[in-house]
Design a protein around this motif. Sequence first.
Motif, mmCIF file in Angstrom:
data_model
loop_
_atom_site.group_PDB
_atom_site.id
_atom_site.type_symbol
_atom_site.label_atom_id
_atom_site.label_comp_id
_atom_site.label_asym_id
_atom_site.label_seq_id
_atom_site.Cartn_x
_atom_site.Cartn_y
_atom_site.Cartn_z
ATOM 1 N N GLU A 1 35.591 74.510 14.169
ATOM 2 C CA GLU A 1 36.781 74.624 15.007
ATOM 3 C C GLU A 1 36.748 75.878 15.875
ATOM 4 O OE1 GLU A 1 40.138 74.468 12.441
ATOM 5 O OE2 GLU A 1 39.903 72.332 11.966
ATOM 6 N N ARG A 2 36.287 76.992 15.304
ATOM 7 C CA ARG A 2 36.237 78.230 16.088
ATOM 8 C C ARG A 2 35.327 78.083 17.305
ATOM 9 N NH1 ARG A 2 37.398 83.431 14.047
ATOM 10 N NH2 ARG A 2 38.820 83.358 12.272
ATOM 11 N N MET A 3 34.255 77.334 17.140
ATOM 12 C CA MET A 3 33.337 77.105 18.254
ATOM 13 C C MET A 3 34.035 76.336 19.369
ATOM 14 S SD MET A 3 29.679 75.117 18.156
ATOM 15 C CE MET A 3 29.122 76.121 16.776
ATOM 16 N N ILE A 4 34.861 75.347 18.992
ATOM 17 C CA ILE A 4 35.568 74.538 19.981
ATOM 18 C C ILE A 4 36.708 75.325 20.619
ATOM 19 C CG2 ILE A 4 36.938 72.435 20.341
ATOM 20 C CD1 ILE A 4 33.983 71.944 19.817
ATOM 21 N N PHE A 5 37.527 75.985 19.749
ATOM 22 C CA PHE A 5 38.717 76.654 20.257
ATOM 23 C C PHE A 5 38.396 77.916 21.044
ATOM 24 C CE2 PHE A 5 41.553 74.740 16.710
ATOM 25 C CZ PHE A 5 41.515 73.524 17.374
ATOM 26 N N SER A 6 37.157 78.401 20.987
ATOM 27 C CA SER A 6 36.781 79.523 21.838
ATOM 28 C C SER A 6 36.783 79.127 23.308
ATOM 29 C CB SER A 6 35.397 80.054 21.434
ATOM 30 O OG SER A 6 34.404 79.071 21.641
ATOM 31 N N TYR A 7 36.680 77.825 23.576
ATOM 32 C CA TYR A 7 36.757 77.303 24.953
ATOM 33 C C TYR A 7 38.152 76.787 25.279
ATOM 34 C CZ TYR A 7 31.654 77.450 24.794
ATOM 35 O OH TYR A 7 30.351 77.869 24.674
ATOM 36 N N GLY A 8 39.029 76.675 24.275
ATOM 37 C CA GLY A 8 40.364 76.147 24.478
ATOM 38 C C GLY A 8 40.635 74.991 23.537
ATOM 39 N N SER A 9 41.921 74.796 23.199
ATOM 40 C CA SER A 9 42.280 73.706 22.292
ATOM 41 C C SER A 9 42.535 72.425 23.092
ATOM 42 C CB SER A 9 43.533 74.070 21.501
ATOM 43 O OG SER A 9 44.622 74.295 22.378
ATOM 44 N N PRO A 10 42.283 71.264 22.481
ATOM 45 C CA PRO A 10 42.563 70.006 23.193
ATOM 46 C C PRO A 10 44.061 69.816 23.390
ATOM 47 C CG PRO A 10 41.978 69.586 20.896
ATOM 48 C CD PRO A 10 41.726 71.043 21.135
ATOM 49 N N LEU A 11 44.456 69.090 24.432
ATOM 50 C CA LEU A 11 45.860 68.809 24.673
ATOM 51 C C LEU A 11 46.373 67.808 23.647
ATOM 52 C CD1 LEU A 11 45.865 68.529 28.579
ATOM 53 C CD2 LEU A 11 46.622 70.466 27.188
ATOM 54 N N TYR A 12 47.705 67.841 23.452
ATOM 55 C CA TYR A 12 48.310 66.944 22.487
ATOM 56 C C TYR A 12 48.088 65.479 22.903
ATOM 57 C CZ TYR A 12 51.871 64.473 19.806
ATOM 58 O OH TYR A 12 52.516 63.591 18.968
ATOM 59 N N GLY A 13 47.654 64.663 21.946
ATOM 60 C CA GLY A 13 47.449 63.239 22.197
ATOM 61 C C GLY A 13 46.095 62.896 22.762
ATOM 62 N N THR A 14 45.259 63.899 23.050
ATOM 63 C CA THR A 14 43.925 63.620 23.594
ATOM 64 C C THR A 14 42.901 63.600 22.462
ATOM 65 O OG1 THR A 14 43.533 65.974 24.014
ATOM 66 C CG2 THR A 14 44.525 64.691 25.791
ATOM 67 N N VAL A 15 41.663 63.307 22.827
ATOM 68 C CA VAL A 15 40.586 63.222 21.835
ATOM 69 C C VAL A 15 40.229 64.618 21.330
ATOM 70 C CG1 VAL A 15 38.170 62.565 21.467
ATOM 71 C CG2 VAL A 15 39.668 61.109 22.840
ATOM 72 N N ASP A 16 40.047 64.727 20.020
ATOM 73 C CA ASP A 16 39.625 65.975 19.401
ATOM 74 C C ASP A 16 38.095 65.982 19.346
ATOM 75 O OD1 ASP A 16 39.178 68.205 17.856
ATOM 76 O OD2 ASP A 16 39.785 67.253 15.968
ATOM 77 N N PRO A 17 37.428 66.864 20.094
ATOM 78 C CA PRO A 17 35.968 66.834 20.170
ATOM 79 C C PRO A 17 35.252 67.471 18.969
ATOM 80 C CG PRO A 17 36.787 68.612 21.528
ATOM 81 C CD PRO A 17 37.997 67.924 20.965
ATOM 82 N N THR A 18 36.006 68.078 18.051
ATOM 83 C CA THR A 18 35.375 68.846 16.967
ATOM 84 C C THR A 18 34.415 68.007 16.118
ATOM 85 O OG1 THR A 18 37.390 70.188 16.874
ATOM 86 C CG2 THR A 18 35.792 70.468 15.102
ATOM 87 N N PRO A 19 34.796 66.786 15.646
ATOM 88 C CA PRO A 19 33.847 66.009 14.830
ATOM 89 C C PRO A 19 32.556 65.660 15.578
ATOM 90 C CG PRO A 19 36.071 65.128 14.625
ATOM 91 C CD PRO A 19 36.102 66.099 15.749
ATOM 92 N N PHE A 20 32.670 65.356 16.878
ATOM 93 C CA PHE A 20 31.484 64.998 17.655
ATOM 94 C C PHE A 20 30.566 66.204 17.847
ATOM 95 C CE2 PHE A 20 35.031 62.285 19.063
ATOM 96 C CZ PHE A 20 34.549 61.047 18.675
#
Length: 416
Positions: free
Chosen positions: A331-350
């Motif tokens: 998650e830290r790797m993803i959120f360093s670029y910004g968090s996904p918007l509500y209701g959109t796809v969460d890219p963390t598992p991919f």
Amino acid sequence: MARSTTMRLIELMVLREDIHSVLKYLGELGEFQFQQEFSSDSSDSAKRLNPDASVFERLQQVRAALDLPDLDGYKGSVPLPSDADFESATKIIDSVEDIHKKELTAADEEKRAVSAYREALAFANLKVSYSDLESLSFLTLRIGKIDPEKIDDLKARLGSRGIIVRLGDDNSRILAASSKKARFALDGELKEAGFTELQVPKDFKGIPDEVLLTLERNKTEAAAALEEIQTERRNFAETHKDELFRLLQIYSVGSQIYSVENSLESTEFVYRITGWIPAYLIRKVMKDLDELTQSRAGIREFLPTEVPSVVSGQEKVPVQVKHGKIVSSFERMIFSYGSPLYGTVDPTPFVALFFTVLFGIMFGDAGQGLCFLIIGILCCLKKIKISGWEKFGGIFCCIGISSTIMGLLTGEFFAN
């Protein structure tokens, strides 16, 4: 799994008598995000409405006086402050303040005793009457205090115009002598060096040995008295530290609850609380609050599309992502670029999947992969704590396994 958690806005109407227990419950829940914006008000009126904050501040001063480490997190569920807790806190505060006053007094006495002994020691070897020395027509004498670090520089600047004699063991007192002709140069150099002249009686011939012994005994007794009080302080800290930390936790929570309470919309009897909460917790929260307040609280639930500020774009729905232990380390790797918007796809598992696979393909080495795996296991077990890197233990384990497997398939072990 690949989308953010569904959220709901809830509005609570809570009676004044229940507000503390409700705020404590929401804080312990750890899933409630206030919709209101709280401003940090440090005015006197705000402080008067937060009595727990003043107790907490005094307990922090007690902790510092006892030389104990700062409070590091909370241990288990923390109750709200009670009358018994206030009585216990008051006793500890009063006891430590009394010990602190005695320690300050003893330290001042010890400082004066040491200063008097050093003053006397500086003139212990002066066996000739000071008036006899000063009456010499060709000699100018000055006795006083100076910074020991400036003595060598003073000697160099004075040169052959005078001499400097150190007095006492601490070298903070000197005797400066020069000819009568050079007295103005001597006084100028002494002034430049920060010299403070001492007034010595004309018939002074040194300190009697019995006086030195008395002063030395006073110095030793003062040091022993100070050490006794310091030992008392250390013993008090050892016996009361658990109770002190317990009270610090209680009053820390209490002061924060008061702070939030003072920022809420309210009437004389009712408080209004609005905030976001995951949809899957709605039923549980409603049931718990109903039991906690004995059905005295009013609760309303809103969809994000029913909130005007969200529809108009003035407010964004908070985002919560739920992952397992392995994926959450990415998650830290993803959120360093910004968090996904509500209701959109969460890219963390991919990202977790493809980053692991591609790392193994690009860095396929069984030996180095095993090293990554060992580092990851040690980080997960909290055996390695280096600037927060232990939070990436899951990533190290994943890339270590991937690199090891690809290294075995390609037959590569430490680049061989």
